[in-house]
Design a protein around this motif. Structure first.
Motif, PDB file in Angstrom:
ATOM      1  N   LYS A 116       0.153   7.812  13.860  1.00  0.00           N
ATOM      2  CA  LYS A 116      -0.685   8.081  12.685  1.00  0.00           C
ATOM      3  C   LYS A 116      -1.997   7.318  12.764  1.00  0.00           C
ATOM      4  CE  LYS A 116       2.787   9.461   9.282  1.00  0.00           C
ATOM      5  NZ  LYS A 116       3.376   9.193   7.974  1.00  0.00           N
ATOM      6  N   GLU A 160       0.833  -1.202   0.000  1.00  0.00           N
ATOM      7  CA  GLU A 160       0.000   0.000   0.000  1.00  0.00           C
ATOM      8  C   GLU A 160       0.872   1.257   0.000  1.00  0.00           C
ATOM      9  OE1 GLU A 160      -2.495  -0.363   3.392  1.00  0.00           O
ATOM     10  OE2 GLU A 160      -3.785  -1.919   2.521  1.00  0.00           O
ATOM     11  N   LEU A 161       1.908   1.247   0.853  1.00  0.00           N
ATOM     12  CA  LEU A 161       2.794   2.413   0.932  1.00  0.00           C
ATOM     13  C   LEU A 161       3.560   2.613  -0.375  1.00  0.00           C
ATOM     14  CD1 LEU A 161       4.246   1.920   4.555  1.00  0.00           C
ATOM     15  CD2 LEU A 161       2.650   3.705   3.800  1.00  0.00           C
ATOM     16  N   TYR A 162       3.909   1.542  -1.042  1.00  0.00           N
ATOM     17  CA  TYR A 162       4.607   1.643  -2.316  1.00  0.00           C
ATOM     18  C   TYR A 162       3.752   2.381  -3.349  1.00  0.00           C
ATOM     19  CZ  TYR A 162       6.478   0.194  -6.846  1.00  0.00           C
ATOM     20  OH  TYR A 162       6.967   0.188  -8.143  1.00  0.00           O
ATOM     21  N   LYS A 163       2.457   2.143  -3.282  1.00  0.00           N
ATOM     22  CA  LYS A 163       1.544   2.797  -4.231  1.00  0.00           C
ATOM     23  C   LYS A 163       1.206   4.225  -3.809  1.00  0.00           C
ATOM     24  CE  LYS A 163      -0.615  -1.634  -5.450  1.00  0.00           C
ATOM     25  NZ  LYS A 163      -1.869  -2.445  -5.344  1.00  0.00           N
ATOM     26  N   GLU A 164       1.135   4.479  -2.490  1.00  0.00           N
ATOM     27  CA  GLU A 164       0.586   5.744  -2.013  1.00  0.00           C
ATOM     28  C   GLU A 164       1.600   6.686  -1.363  1.00  0.00           C
ATOM     29  OE1 GLU A 164      -2.449   4.520   0.661  1.00  0.00           O
ATOM     30  OE2 GLU A 164      -3.566   3.392  -0.851  1.00  0.00           O
ATOM     31  N   ASP A 165       2.629   6.128  -0.662  1.00  0.00           N
ATOM     32  CA  ASP A 165       3.517   6.998   0.140  1.00  0.00           C
ATOM     33  C   ASP A 165       4.921   6.379   0.224  1.00  0.00           C
ATOM     34  OD1 ASP A 165       4.735   8.718   1.879  1.00  0.00           O
ATOM     35  OD2 ASP A 165       3.215   8.572   3.458  1.00  0.00           O
ATOM     36  N   LYS A 166       5.714   6.625  -0.813  1.00  0.00           N
ATOM     37  CA  LYS A 166       7.033   6.001  -0.865  1.00  0.00           C
ATOM     38  C   LYS A 166       7.983   6.547   0.206  1.00  0.00           C
ATOM     39  CE  LYS A 166       6.874   4.678  -5.746  1.00  0.00           C
ATOM     40  NZ  LYS A 166       5.419   4.859  -5.854  1.00  0.00           N
ATOM     41  N   LYS A 167       7.757   7.763   0.657  1.00  0.00           N
ATOM     42  CA  LYS A 167       8.586   8.345   1.713  1.00  0.00           C
ATOM     43  C   LYS A 167       8.405   7.570   3.019  1.00  0.00           C
ATOM     44  CE  LYS A 167       9.626  12.761   3.974  1.00  0.00           C
ATOM     45  NZ  LYS A 167       9.251  14.191   4.076  1.00  0.00           N
ATOM     46  N   THR A 168       7.141   7.284   3.325  1.00  0.00           N
ATOM     47  CA  THR A 168       6.852   6.511   4.544  1.00  0.00           C
ATOM     48  C   THR A 168       7.327   5.062   4.387  1.00  0.00           C
ATOM     49  OG1 THR A 168       4.930   7.906   4.973  1.00  0.00           O
ATOM     50  CG2 THR A 168       5.024   5.804   6.139  1.00  0.00           C
ATOM     51  N   LYS A 190      10.649   4.783   5.673  1.00  0.00           N
ATOM     52  CA  LYS A 190      10.689   4.799   7.143  1.00  0.00           C
ATOM     53  C   LYS A 190      10.362   3.405   7.698  1.00  0.00           C
ATOM     54  CE  LYS A 190       9.394   9.695   7.465  1.00  0.00           C
ATOM     55  NZ  LYS A 190       8.365  10.659   7.930  1.00  0.00           N
TER      56      LYS A 190
END
Length: 630
Positions: free
Chosen positions: A630, A586-594, A597
């Motif tokens: 979060k 999910e993070l790869y698709k939506e929030d690569k910065k997170t 982390k």
């Protein structure tokens, strides 16, 4: 008194011998006592071969007398003695050995044990003496002669008087200097200590006048205690060493007592090995396997080696060449008349005989350990807890030269019952479809048991060896195989427990996630690779190694004092069935910065599981707090 000069070569040899050959001045007493013993041996031999010589050999003895006022130390014997010519030949010419000549002339007689063979031991007396006088009367002669010398200047020989046959060696002990306290050689306790140390097992009694104080018997119980001084002759040496006695006549308590007295260990040894070797090479040995590790075993001060004797005379306190490094914990004595000594009798020449004795002892000890492992498991476990690391060290040391001798003596804790198991026992109870011997490394059994990869292997029904010593994996890698089964570290990236279909399916998933893993690696560039795995049950991540050096080997090597730090090639493996895998996608698709982390936090978790430190714990703590909020 006419003084004769030593030959030029003899002067040089005497100077060299006094100042260089002997590193330990106290050995002078050993040398002179050994010469006295030889004189008694010669007379004993003559009495056996010459029917005209009628002598009571039970009266043979060596006597030590100390006169502090005159600063003299006298060593006397009632042996064969020397004529005027023999004094001239044996003492006037340095390195001329009467003992060696006697042995050469009778070399076909195997029952002759002559100690002094080099003719220089006598001159060690000049290390501690300002003057040496030898008074001797040959057996069967009516005349006695004395030989006297004050060192390299020369010597004199004169007619003298001695009531009976035999020899007196009279040493005038040097005055003390700032560097040397020669007066100690006039103290009874010092002389007795040297006899016990070097000449305790000379065949003949060594006598000294000993003074004791005894409490007087009281006439009236209320009287004060009064003491009286009693002086009498006392035999100082033990004569027959325990290793020369018949084993059937020796009780276990005697073996234990000898061990504690000789090696200052008041805990009983686990085993003793009493050996008598005969044939082309003759020697006796008494070897002990201690029950615990010496306090200084892993320090520079610890010296391995066995006490080495020649005909009961101590030659070396610790002879390291008799013991391989991996058996450096054994204690004991070796006594052989077949060893060629060097000129000072302090060390032995490197030779085939010594190597043969060493090999014999090594074989005996290994057989004893094998027997203990099979028939006295509790004793072996006690031994192994103390010295098992040395056996593992022996496996990989010297490029694995001894691995075949030692592999069956190795034991590891097992995942089956957390008890010790041998490699043979492990392979004999392996599952039929099991191809490898599985092992895992960690600080303790309990910590290894918690490693995620261990859980996966156990779930497959396979047994895992738990390696908790830093040397374990080095030894295992040196073995490579046992009973044609390869060793496999469960924490390597090449561990394959699934079917070919499952492996292929996982491979496609990792190919598909390659871009995501590359982004994660930007946050943790020290990682060689990141991949999904299906070998974890409940754990989200684990750390495996890709090269020859595992994480545990990295820790072991870096704990040593080396300049360049070693780093294993690490692979971060993520449980494909865990919720974290879905979250990462999910993070790869939506929030690569997170995503980056998360990568840092997951890597930190994996390092902690492996017992590795985190370079920046504050950063990881802040990242975890941020993610949780979060």
């Amino acid at each position: 008194m006419k003084v004769k000069e030593f030959k030029t070569e003899s002067k040089k040899l005497m100077d060299l011998m006094i100042n260089s050959i002997y590193t330990n001045k106290e050995v002078f007493l050993r040398e002179i006592i050994s010469n006295a013993s030889d004189a008694l041996d010669k007379l004993h031999y003559e009495s056996l071969t010459n029917s005209e010589i009628k002598i009571d050999t039970s009266s043979f003895n060596i006597r030590i007398d100390v006169d502090k006022d005159k600063r003299t130390l006298t060593i006397s014997d009632n042996g064969i003695g020397m004529s005027k010519e023999e004094l001239e030949n044996n003492l006037g010419t340095i390195a001329k050995s009467g003992s060696l000549d006697f042995k050469e002339n009778n070399k076909k007689k195997k029952d002759i044990d002559i100690i002094g063979q080099f003719g220089v031991g006598f001159y060690s007396a000049f290390m501690v003496s300002s003057k040496v006088k030898v008074v001797s009367k040959k057996y069967g002669s009516d005349e006695a002669y004395s030989w006297m010398s004050e060192g390299v200047k020369g010597y004199s020989i004169e007619k003298d008087e001695r009531e009976n046959y035999g020899t007196d060696v009279i040493l005038t002990i040097k005055e003390d200097t700032d560097d040397e306290k020669y007066s100690k050689f006039l103290e009874d306790y010092e002389i007795q200590g040297l006899i016990k140390k070097y000449s305790n097992y000379i065949t003949y009694p060594i006598k000294m006048e000993v003074t004791h104080q005894h409490l007087k018997e009281k006439v009236n119980p209320d009287d004060k205690d009064e003491y009286e001084t009693v002086t009498h002759d006392e035999v100082i040496n033990d004569l027959i060493p325990i290793w020369k006695r018949n084993q059937k006549d020796i009780k276990d308590e005697e073996y234990d007592t000898f061990y504690s007295d000789k090696f200052f260990d008041y805990e009983k040894p686990i085993r003793h090995i009493h050996t008598k070797a005969e044939g082309t090479l003759e020697f006796r040995s008494l070897i002990y396997i201690p029950s615990h590790m010496p306090y200084d075993y892993y320090t520079k001060e610890y010296e391995k080696g066995l006490q080495l004797y020649s005909n009961g005379v101590l030659i070396m306190e610790k002879c390291p060449d008799l013991v391989p490094d991996y058996l450096s914990f054994i204690k004991g004595v070796v006594d052989s008349s077949d060893l060629p000594l060097n000129i000072s009798r302090e060390t032995i020449q490197q030779n085939r005989i010594l190597a043969t004795i060493s090999k014999n002892i090594e074989t005996k000890v290994l057989k004893e350990l094998e027997d203990m492992q099979k028939n006295a498991r509790e004793d072996y476990i006690k031994f192994y807890n103390a010295f098992g690391m040395q056996l593992k060290y022996g496996v990989y040391n010297d490029y694995g030269m001894n691995k075949d001798k030692l592999k069956d003596l190795l034991m590891f804790h097992s995942s089956k019952d957390k008890q010790f198991v041998t490699l043979k026992e492990y392979t004999e109870r392996m599952e039929k479809e099991q191809k490898n011997i599985y092992y895992a490394c960690g600080e303790t059994v309990d910590k290894v048991d918690l490693i995620p990869q261990v859980e996966a292997v156990k779930n497959k029904g396979y047994e895992v060896l738990y390696c908790t010593d830093y040397v374990d994996e080095f030894a295992i890698k040196m073995l490579n195989k046992y009973a044609d089964k390869e060793f496999k570290n469960v924490c390597t990236d090449s561990l394959e427990l699934d079917s070919e279909e499952e492996i292929e399916k996982l491979k496609k998933k990792n190919e598909k996630s390659k871009d995501m893993f590359n982004i994660m690696k930007e946050a943790i560039p020290e990682i060689k690779d990141i991949r999904f795995t299906n070998k974890l049950s409940n754990h989200p991540v684990c750390l495996s190694s890709a090269g020859e050096i595992s994480v545990e080997m990295e820790k072991a090597l870096n704990s040593m004092p080396i300049d360049n730090k070693i780093s294993a090639e690490k692979v971060l493996e993520i449980n494909e069935k865990h919720k974290i895998a879905k979250k990462l996608n999910e993070l790869y698709k939506e929030d690569k910065k997170t995503l980056k982390k998360y990568a840092k936090v997951l890597y930190a978790q994996a390092r902690l599981i492996e017992g590795l430190s985190i370079e920046n714990p504050t950063e990881i703590s802040n990242l975890m707090t941020e993610i949780m909020s979060k």
